[in-house]
Design a protein around this motif. Sequence first.
Motif, short mmCIF file in Angstrom:
data_model
loop_
_atom_site.label_atom_id
_atom_site.label_comp_id
_atom_site.label_asym_id
_atom_site.label_seq_id
_atom_site.Cartn_x
_atom_site.Cartn_y
_atom_site.Cartn_z
N LEU A 1 53.18 -55.77 46.27
CA LEU A 1 52.95 -55.25 47.19
C LEU A 1 53.39 -54.92 47.88
O LEU A 1 52.85 -54.19 48.88
CB LEU A 1 51.31 -56.05 47.64
CG LEU A 1 50.73 -56.76 47.48
CD1 LEU A 1 49.79 -58.10 47.42
CD2 LEU A 1 49.37 -55.43 46.02
N SER A 2 54.53 -54.76 48.08
CA SER A 2 55.38 -53.65 49.12
C SER A 2 55.76 -52.44 49.05
O SER A 2 55.86 -51.86 50.46
CB SER A 2 56.34 -54.21 49.65
OG SER A 2 57.88 -54.98 48.60
N SER A 3 54.74 -52.43 48.33
CA SER A 3 55.80 -51.00 47.54
C SER A 3 54.33 -49.78 47.22
O SER A 3 53.83 -49.14 47.49
CB SER A 3 56.20 -50.70 45.97
OG SER A 3 55.34 -51.40 45.68
N ILE A 4 52.50 -50.76 47.85
CA ILE A 4 51.57 -50.05 47.88
C ILE A 4 51.14 -49.84 49.29
O ILE A 4 51.79 -50.32 49.94
CB ILE A 4 50.40 -50.98 47.13
CG1 ILE A 4 50.57 -51.35 45.77
CG2 ILE A 4 49.26 -50.37 47.40
CD1 ILE A 4 49.85 -52.54 45.47
N ILE A 5 51.19 -48.52 49.00
CA ILE A 5 50.91 -47.97 50.39
C ILE A 5 49.40 -48.48 51.31
O ILE A 5 49.70 -48.98 52.45
CB ILE A 5 50.93 -46.83 50.69
CG1 ILE A 5 52.83 -45.91 50.73
CG2 ILE A 5 50.73 -46.00 52.36
CD1 ILE A 5 52.56 -44.86 50.46
N ALA A 6 48.42 -47.94 50.52
CA ALA A 6 46.77 -48.39 51.15
C ALA A 6 46.22 -48.52 49.67
O ALA A 6 46.73 -47.94 49.02
CB ALA A 6 46.76 -47.26 51.92
N PHE A 7 45.31 -49.52 50.03
CA PHE A 7 44.65 -49.36 48.71
C PHE A 7 42.89 -50.03 49.52
O PHE A 7 42.46 -50.66 50.41
CB PHE A 7 44.50 -50.43 48.04
CG PHE A 7 44.63 -51.80 49.29
CD1 PHE A 7 44.21 -53.43 48.39
CD2 PHE A 7 46.08 -52.48 49.13
CE1 PHE A 7 44.27 -54.01 49.81
CE2 PHE A 7 45.96 -53.66 50.11
CZ PHE A 7 44.90 -55.01 49.51
N ILE B 1 55.37 -44.88 55.10
CA ILE B 1 54.80 -44.11 55.51
C ILE B 1 54.69 -42.41 56.10
O ILE B 1 54.04 -42.70 57.83
CB ILE B 1 52.97 -44.87 55.89
CG1 ILE B 1 53.25 -46.34 55.39
CG2 ILE B 1 52.04 -44.26 55.75
CD1 ILE B 1 52.22 -47.32 56.15
N THR B 2 54.66 -41.56 55.62
CA THR B 2 55.37 -40.32 56.22
C THR B 2 53.77 -40.21 56.80
O THR B 2 52.70 -39.88 55.94
CB THR B 2 55.32 -39.51 55.55
OG1 THR B 2 54.76 -39.33 54.40
CG2 THR B 2 56.63 -39.86 54.83
N ARG B 3 53.76 -39.20 57.55
CA ARG B 3 52.73 -38.76 58.63
C ARG B 3 51.99 -38.05 57.46
O ARG B 3 50.38 -37.53 57.92
CB ARG B 3 52.73 -38.19 59.80
CG ARG B 3 52.93 -39.59 61.22
CD ARG B 3 53.26 -39.19 62.00
NE ARG B 3 52.13 -38.09 62.31
CZ ARG B 3 52.45 -37.22 63.60
NH1 ARG B 3 53.29 -36.64 64.39
NH2 ARG B 3 51.04 -37.17 64.34
N ASN B 4 52.18 -37.03 57.21
CA ASN B 4 51.64 -36.36 55.39
C ASN B 4 50.88 -36.50 55.43
O ASN B 4 49.68 -36.14 54.09
CB ASN B 4 52.64 -35.11 55.59
CG ASN B 4 53.59 -35.74 54.47
OD1 ASN B 4 53.79 -36.97 53.89
ND2 ASN B 4 55.20 -35.23 54.11
N ILE B 5 51.35 -37.77 54.38
CA ILE B 5 50.51 -38.54 53.51
C ILE B 5 49.20 -39.49 54.19
O ILE B 5 48.19 -40.34 53.40
CB ILE B 5 51.43 -39.44 52.76
CG1 ILE B 5 51.47 -40.62 53.29
CG2 ILE B 5 51.91 -38.77 51.60
CD1 ILE B 5 52.65 -41.54 52.03
N VAL B 6 48.86 -39.60 55.63
CA VAL B 6 48.09 -40.69 55.84
C VAL B 6 46.61 -40.05 55.67
O VAL B 6 45.90 -41.15 55.32
CB VAL B 6 48.36 -41.11 57.61
CG1 VAL B 6 47.64 -41.71 57.69
CG2 VAL B 6 49.42 -41.78 57.48
N ALA B 7 46.47 -38.61 55.89
CA ALA B 7 44.94 -38.44 55.69
C ALA B 7 45.05 -38.04 54.24
O ALA B 7 43.61 -38.50 53.95
CB ALA B 7 45.75 -37.03 56.65
#
Length: 163
Positions: free
Chosen positions: A1-7, A31-37
């Motif tokens: 699970l360490s490679s999953i960013i969010a779920f 987790i780069t800021r550009n993918i959070v949204a």
Amino acid sequence: LSSIIAFFSKASIDGRRKGAFYVNMHNLKSITRNIVATITLHEATPGHHMQDAILSSSQILPRFVTQFVDLPGDLPSSIPSYMYVAYKEGWGLYSEYLGYDLGIYQNEPMKELGYIKGDLLRSARLVVDVGLHKYGWTREKAIEFLIDNTGFSKGDFTCKKIS
């Protein structure tokens, strides 16, 4: 699970555990800021969290959402319907696109870049799938293709063995 960013994790059927959106804190630098949204739109609201809330409160649902659908050939019907997976992820992808209508990407080029990077990644995965299965690409060639064509780094495509 360490490679999953969010779920998103669905609520329990009995209602004791609510649905929740989780962000992996294992490696915050990944987790780069550009993918959070984009990830938040996809997984939370109007994404899978909202989708689950609507489905759990609906009285009449299509058969492919509530039951296993017979699959072609000898595939067992105990695996979820492919139609449901397409429906579920289609909802998530549409939710990402709604970022434009909601004004989330307006005057925010880095957030829009995150949306575009997500599209690039999905497109590149299709190419990699064909490369691996039809043309015999190695894992290394597939990773190289993803790095060269998506804007993500090698660490985004490789997992470290944890002992």
